[in-house]
Design a protein around this motif. Structure first.
Motif, PDB file in Angstrom:
ATOM      1  N   ALA A   1      -5.469   7.306   5.663  1.00 57.32           N
ATOM      2  CA  ALA A   1      -4.984   6.092   5.027  1.00 57.32           C
ATOM      3  C   ALA A   1      -4.501   6.432   3.620  1.00 57.32           C
ATOM      4  O   ALA A   1      -4.960   7.380   2.993  1.00 57.32           O
ATOM      5  CB  ALA A   1      -6.111   5.071   4.960  1.00 57.32           C
ATOM      6  N   ARG A   2      -3.556   5.657   3.130  1.00 55.43           N
ATOM      7  CA  ARG A   2      -3.014   5.913   1.799  1.00 55.43           C
ATOM      8  C   ARG A   2      -4.103   5.793   0.748  1.00 55.43           C
ATOM      9  O   ARG A   2      -4.901   4.869   0.763  1.00 55.43           O
ATOM     10  CB  ARG A   2      -1.883   4.924   1.495  1.00 55.43           C
ATOM     11  N   ASP A   3      -4.129   6.756  -0.188  1.00 55.95           N
ATOM     12  CA  ASP A   3      -5.165   6.761  -1.225  1.00 55.95           C
ATOM     13  C   ASP A   3      -5.110   5.505  -2.088  1.00 55.95           C
ATOM     14  O   ASP A   3      -6.134   5.025  -2.556  1.00 55.95           O
ATOM     15  CB  ASP A   3      -5.016   8.003  -2.099  1.00 55.95           C
ATOM     16  N   ASP A   4      -3.895   4.987  -2.312  1.00 56.54           N
ATOM     17  CA  ASP A   4      -3.764   3.825  -3.184  1.00 56.54           C
ATOM     18  C   ASP A   4      -3.983   2.515  -2.447  1.00 56.54           C
ATOM     19  O   ASP A   4      -4.072   1.455  -3.065  1.00 56.54           O
ATOM     20  CB  ASP A   4      -2.380   3.816  -3.848  1.00 56.54           C
ATOM     21  N   ARG A   5      -4.097   2.569  -1.117  1.00 56.76           N
ATOM     22  CA  ARG A   5      -4.313   1.361  -0.325  1.00 56.76           C
ATOM     23  C   ARG A   5      -5.287   1.674   0.805  1.00 56.76           C
ATOM     24  O   ARG A   5      -4.880   1.882   1.946  1.00 56.76           O
ATOM     25  CB  ARG A   5      -2.986   0.856   0.255  1.00 56.76           C
ATOM     26  N   PRO A   6      -6.581   1.714   0.519  1.00 55.34           N
ATOM     27  CA  PRO A   6      -7.558   1.992   1.578  1.00 55.34           C
ATOM     28  C   PRO A   6      -7.412   1.007   2.733  1.00 55.34           C
ATOM     29  O   PRO A   6      -7.232  -0.195   2.527  1.00 55.34           O
ATOM     30  CB  PRO A   6      -8.901   1.800   0.860  1.00 55.34           C
ATOM     31  N   GLY A   7      -7.484   1.545   3.948  1.00 51.42           N
ATOM     32  CA  GLY A   7      -7.367   0.688   5.125  1.00 51.42           C
ATOM     33  C   GLY A   7      -5.939   0.453   5.562  1.00 51.42           C
ATOM     34  O   GLY A   7      -5.712  -0.253   6.545  1.00 51.42           O
ATOM     35  N   LEU A   8      -4.983   1.028   4.855  1.00 49.18           N
ATOM     36  CA  LEU A   8      -3.579   0.894   5.249  1.00 49.18           C
ATOM     37  C   LEU A   8      -3.135   2.228   5.841  1.00 49.18           C
ATOM     38  O   LEU A   8      -2.987   3.223   5.139  1.00 49.18           O
ATOM     39  CB  LEU A   8      -2.721   0.526   4.031  1.00 49.18           C
ATOM     40  N   TYR A   9      -2.954   2.250   7.165  1.00 49.19           N
ATOM     41  CA  TYR A   9      -2.541   3.482   7.836  1.00 49.19           C
ATOM     42  C   TYR A   9      -1.023   3.562   7.830  1.00 49.19           C
ATOM     43  O   TYR A   9      -0.335   2.557   8.039  1.00 49.19           O
ATOM     44  CB  TYR A   9      -3.067   3.515   9.276  1.00 49.19           C
ATOM     45  N   ASP A  10      -0.509   4.755   7.606  1.00 48.95           N
ATOM     46  CA  ASP A  10       0.939   4.917   7.448  1.00 48.95           C
ATOM     47  C   ASP A  10       1.402   6.140   8.232  1.00 48.95           C
ATOM     48  O   ASP A  10       1.317   7.263   7.758  1.00 48.95           O
ATOM     49  CB  ASP A  10       1.281   5.059   5.962  1.00 48.95           C
ATOM     50  N   LEU A  11       1.876   5.903   9.452  1.00 50.49           N
ATOM     51  CA  LEU A  11       2.408   6.991  10.275  1.00 50.49           C
ATOM     52  C   LEU A  11       3.913   6.887  10.418  1.00 50.49           C
ATOM     53  O   LEU A  11       4.484   7.272  11.442  1.00 50.49           O
ATOM     54  CB  LEU A  11       1.734   7.002  11.652  1.00 50.49           C
ATOM     55  N   ARG A  12       4.585   6.391   9.400  1.00 52.31           N
ATOM     56  CA  ARG A  12       6.042   6.465   9.395  1.00 52.31           C
ATOM     57  C   ARG A  12       6.447   7.922   9.244  1.00 52.31           C
ATOM     58  O   ARG A  12       5.784   8.714   8.564  1.00 52.31           O
ATOM     59  CB  ARG A  12       6.609   5.625   8.252  1.00 52.31           C
ATOM     60  N   GLY A  13       7.553   8.283   9.879  1.00 52.54           N
ATOM     61  CA  GLY A  13       7.976   9.674   9.865  1.00 52.54           C
ATOM     62  C   GLY A  13       8.113  10.254   8.474  1.00 52.54           C
ATOM     63  O   GLY A  13       7.658  11.365   8.188  1.00 52.54           O
ATOM     64  N   ALA A  14       8.762   9.517   7.586  1.00 47.20           N
ATOM     65  CA  ALA A  14       8.960  10.006   6.216  1.00 47.20           C
ATOM     66  C   ALA A  14       7.623  10.202   5.503  1.00 47.20           C
ATOM     67  O   ALA A  14       7.461  11.146   4.720  1.00 47.20           O
ATOM     68  CB  ALA A  14       9.838   9.023   5.440  1.00 47.20           C
ATOM     69  N   SER A  15       6.654   9.334   5.780  1.00 42.25           N
ATOM     70  CA  SER A  15       5.332   9.461   5.158  1.00 42.25           C
ATOM     71  C   SER A  15       4.614  10.705   5.666  1.00 42.25           C
ATOM     72  O   SER A  15       3.940  11.403   4.906  1.00 42.25           O
ATOM     73  CB  SER A  15       4.494   8.211   5.444  1.00 42.25           C
ATOM     74  N   ILE A  16       4.733  10.965   6.958  1.00 43.82           N
ATOM     75  CA  ILE A  16       4.114  12.167   7.528  1.00 43.82           C
ATOM     76  C   ILE A  16       4.668  13.417   6.863  1.00 43.82           C
ATOM     77  O   ILE A  16       3.927  14.309   6.453  1.00 43.82           O
ATOM     78  CB  ILE A  16       4.340  12.215   9.051  1.00 43.82           C
ATOM     79  N   VAL A  17       5.996  13.489   6.745  1.00 42.50           N
ATOM     80  CA  VAL A  17       6.634  14.659   6.128  1.00 42.50           C
ATOM     81  C   VAL A  17       6.163  14.813   4.682  1.00 42.50           C
ATOM     82  O   VAL A  17       5.835  15.920   4.231  1.00 42.50           O
ATOM     83  CB  VAL A  17       8.168  14.542   6.199  1.00 42.50           C
ATOM     84  N   ARG A  18       6.117  13.705   3.950  1.00 40.04           N
ATOM     85  CA  ARG A  18       5.701  13.776   2.553  1.00 40.04           C
ATOM     86  C   ARG A  18       4.262  14.257   2.435  1.00 40.04           C
ATOM     87  O   ARG A  18       3.940  15.106   1.584  1.00 40.04           O
ATOM     88  CB  ARG A  18       5.843  12.407   1.893  1.00 40.04           C
ATOM     89  N   ARG A  19       3.391  13.743   3.283  1.00 44.62           N
ATOM     90  CA  ARG A  19       1.987  14.157   3.238  1.00 44.62           C
ATOM     91  C   ARG A  19       1.831  15.643   3.553  1.00 44.62           C
ATOM     92  O   ARG A  19       0.993  16.334   2.970  1.00 44.62           O
ATOM     93  CB  ARG A  19       1.164  13.325   4.204  1.00 44.62           C
ATOM     94  N   VAL A  20       2.603  16.136   4.492  1.00 43.27           N
ATOM     95  CA  VAL A  20       2.535  17.563   4.817  1.00 43.27           C
ATOM     96  C   VAL A  20       2.978  18.396   3.618  1.00 43.27           C
ATOM     97  O   VAL A  20       2.329  19.393   3.257  1.00 43.27           O
ATOM     98  CB  VAL A  20       3.393  17.885   6.052  1.00 43.27           C
ATOM     99  N   GLU A  21       4.067  18.004   2.985  1.00 40.23           N
ATOM    100  CA  GLU A  21       4.551  18.744   1.811  1.00 40.23           C
ATOM    101  C   GLU A  21       3.498  18.746   0.709  1.00 40.23           C
ATOM    102  O   GLU A  21       3.268  19.774   0.054  1.00 40.23           O
ATOM    103  CB  GLU A  21       5.856  18.127   1.315  1.00 40.23           C
ATOM    104  N   GLU A  22       2.829  17.609   0.513  1.00 39.13           N
ATOM    105  CA  GLU A  22       1.778  17.534  -0.502  1.00 39.13           C
ATOM    106  C   GLU A  22       0.594  18.421  -0.134  1.00 39.13           C
ATOM    107  O   GLU A  22       0.010  19.095  -1.000  1.00 39.13           O
ATOM    108  CB  GLU A  22       1.316  16.079  -0.655  1.00 39.13           C
TER     109      GLU A  22
ATOM    110  N   ASP B   1       6.359   3.811  15.058  1.00 39.46           N
ATOM    111  CA  ASP B   1       7.355   3.978  16.121  1.00 39.46           C
ATOM    112  C   ASP B   1       7.191   5.394  16.668  1.00 39.46           C
ATOM    113  O   ASP B   1       7.411   6.360  15.934  1.00 39.46           O
ATOM    114  CB  ASP B   1       8.752   3.785  15.547  1.00 39.46           C
ATOM    115  N   PRO B   2       6.785   5.557  17.928  1.00 36.42           N
ATOM    116  CA  PRO B   2       6.531   6.911  18.438  1.00 36.42           C
ATOM    117  C   PRO B   2       7.740   7.831  18.367  1.00 36.42           C
ATOM    118  O   PRO B   2       7.591   9.041  18.193  1.00 36.42           O
ATOM    119  CB  PRO B   2       6.077   6.674  19.884  1.00 36.42           C
ATOM    120  N   GLU B   3       8.943   7.283  18.492  1.00 33.36           N
ATOM    121  CA  GLU B   3      10.130   8.126  18.369  1.00 33.36           C
ATOM    122  C   GLU B   3      10.279   8.644  16.948  1.00 33.36           C
ATOM    123  O   GLU B   3      10.630   9.812  16.726  1.00 33.36           O
ATOM    124  CB  GLU B   3      11.375   7.340  18.783  1.00 33.36           C
ATOM    125  N   ASP B   4      10.018   7.782  15.976  1.00 36.55           N
ATOM    126  CA  ASP B   4      10.088   8.182  14.568  1.00 36.55           C
ATOM    127  C   ASP B   4       9.024   9.233  14.266  1.00 36.55           C
ATOM    128  O   ASP B   4       9.300  10.234  13.590  1.00 36.55           O
ATOM    129  CB  ASP B   4       9.885   6.942  13.697  1.00 36.55           C
TER     130      ASP B   4
END
Length: 230
Positions: free
Chosen positions: A3-24, A47-50
């Motif tokens: 979950a996002r550190d700034d928003r506990p309980g908010l899960y974010d599996l958008r493609g762009a978010s996944i890429v950003r988290r990996v880079e971090e 979105d599973p395709e995303d």
């Protein structure tokens, strides 16, 4: 992916978010590649395709070698896998001698107790059928059987664990982990402790095949349940 550190309980599996988290993560870990990336908890808006596009891109760039999920059931895994050319390698779930719903799901079928079990039916079998490794988080059950007992069942199970450990010349922690590893799914425990002594107490589980008989495995299960099997 948490979950996002700034928003506990908010899960974010958008493609762009996944890429950003990996880079971090790569920056924090000071490495060029992650061996395994787990998508931690399902995001109902994903979105599973995303998601699949992001995972394919990360793999093609050589940033992640393989992928898995955590706390997902069989239909969720299958839905994501339908869009992925890469096989999902891992499903990480809470599994232990105290958290047994994953196991009892398969034996409480056609009994009144099945309605209260709650574990997503067929998830373990789906993983077995598709070569998805099962990883167990909290496999030591917060020490319930190795030093921190609260209930009558926990005290009885801890005593049995201690007897088995003495008979095998190993530690109680190893017995608790062997109980998981003895299952045909060959569950891989994830030890979440930062205590060096606790890690050392688990060493036989990492180097020795589970030395529990069929009967001993069932004795641990039934004692921990505090009730006979149906």
């Amino acid at each position: 992916m948490l979950a996002r550190d700034d928003r506990p309980g908010l899960y974010d599996l958008r493609g762009a978010s996944i890429v950003r988290r990996v880079e971090e993560s790569l920056t924090r870990l000071r490495t060029d590649v992650l061996d395994t990336l787990l998508l931690h908890r399902p995001d109902p808006l994903a979105d599973p395709e995303d998601v699949a596009d992001a995972l394919h891109s990360l793999h093609e760039q050589g940033l992640v070698r393989r992928f898995g999920v955590s706390n997902m059931n069989a239909p969720q895994i299958a839905r994501l896998q339908a869009h992925l050319s890469l096989p999902l390698a891992v499903d990480q779930l809470e599994m232990s001698l105290a958290r047994r719903d994953w196991l009892e799901d398969g034996v409480l079928v056609n009994t009144p107790a099945s309605a209260a079990n709650g574990f997503p039916t067929g998830t373990v079998e789906h993983c077995l059928a598709h070569g998805i490794a099962l990883q167990a988080w909290a496999p030591l059950a917060q020490g319930r059987f190795t030093g921190r007992q609260e209930t009558e069942e926990e005290h009885a199970t801890a005593a049995l664990v201690t007897r088995l450990a003495e008979a095998r010349d190993t530690t109680p922690e190893t017995i608790v982990l062997w109980w998981l590893q003895r299952h045909p799914a060959r569950v891989v425990p994830v030890i979440g402790t930062t205590s060096p002594s606790r890690i050392r107490s688990c060493r036989d589980a990492a180097t020795t095949d589970p030395r529990l008989t069929h009967e001993e495995w069932y004795d641990l299960w039934i004692t921990a349940r505090g009730l006979p099997l149906p």
